[in-house]
Enzyme design. Sequence first.
Site, PDB file in Angstrom:
ATOM      1  CE1 TYR A   1      -3.309  -2.753   0.198  1.00 56.03           C
ATOM      2  CE2 TYR A   1      -3.781  -2.295   2.436  1.00 56.03           C
ATOM      3  CZ  TYR A   1      -4.060  -2.988   1.100  1.00 56.03           C
ATOM      4  OH  TYR A   1      -4.935  -4.067   1.402  1.00 56.03           O
TER       5      TYR A   1
ATOM      6  CG  LEU B   1     -19.581   0.002   0.687  1.00 57.03           C
ATOM      7  CD1 LEU B   1     -19.045   1.437   1.194  1.00 57.03           C
ATOM      8  CD2 LEU B   1     -20.913  -0.318   1.047  1.00 57.03           C
TER       9      LEU B   1
END
Length: 399
Positions: free
Chosen positions: A122, A278
């Site tokens: 990341y 989501l």
Amino acid sequence: MQVSFACTDHGLKAPRTTEPSKQNTASPNTASAARARFRTVALIARSLGSFTHRHHISLKESTGKLTGMKYRNLGKSGLRVSCLGLGTWVTFGGQISDEVAEQIMTIAYENGVNLFDTAEVYSAGKAEIILGNIIKKKCWRRSSLVITTKLYWGGKAETERGLSRKHIIEGLKGSLQRLQLEYVDVVFANRPDNNTPMEEIVRAMTHAINQGMAMYWGTSRWTAMEIMEAYSVARQFNLIPPVCEQAEYHFFQRDKVEVQMPELYHKIGVGVVSWSPLACGIITGKYENGVPESSRAAMKSYQWLKDKIVSEDGRKQQAKLKELRHIAEKLSCTLPQLAVAWCLRNEGVSSVLLGTSNPAQLRENLGAIQVLPKITPHIATEIDKLLGNKPHSKKDYHH
């Protein structure tokens, strides 16, 4: 006042010994003394309050009294994790300031979130640095946190990626240095590495745990067969098996978590930490009328997401989301809250990782815990009918 004592019959039995004659002479006195001690403890407990069993709280799920957060076991391990965790791919991925990242993490922590997930890849390690800095600045007790990271892409060199023993050990050391921690609670092997024998991966993870660099290890984006192979190798060589799998799970991605993982949970105790509830923002409804310029899908590095949204399948998904919004309105919640609560409804899911770029979004998503009881079997069936993608379990095929 209520006092709980753990009462077993171990103290009532005489200690075993290899000499039968000593055992026979010692048993009556030892047992008698143990019974006397037990009676004394029981009398003290009764005088202070009700005498209760130690395991009066279910190990499966408990609720934080102050925050309302629910906690579950990570797979069949004893590690208790908040049912909602914070993923740092979006939050600490360089798209927001360090100040906002700290604000988001503080809101999560104060609302009972104890699971914070990151990865060496990341923002090329920056996410781990930001996470470590916040933990140090806030002076939170390390024992109150569950910090997890993932290994695979550590750098550009050939030896800085993959799941070789070299990279697992060196990569984890690098993560710990960036996080400013002595250990992580769970280290995940991010995607299987076809270049490395499974035995080498399991041995390296076992070594990392034995050296105190991690408490547990898990897998991320592995198939059920690969997880089963890792478990078999661990059992064959008396090594440590994985405790959970990180898997994508949302309205439009169901098969793995609903069909394959329950079987692994019951057979070998591997649980699920799910991500992207989501669907990379698709389920928020912000792509209903195309791709806004300010959205993630408009960025060059997310061209794959844009292609997914504007495809025929993407348009069909948006149509289904419009109908799902009516269910959300009926339950007095937002569509994202319904989507997260729907993921939590799956008993095999230990925790759902939230990815958020602003405090308001996080607060909204945390509200999914209040929506969870509202998803009755009737509502769940209604959602299944709208989605039309309920996977067939193995039981279904027998009928």
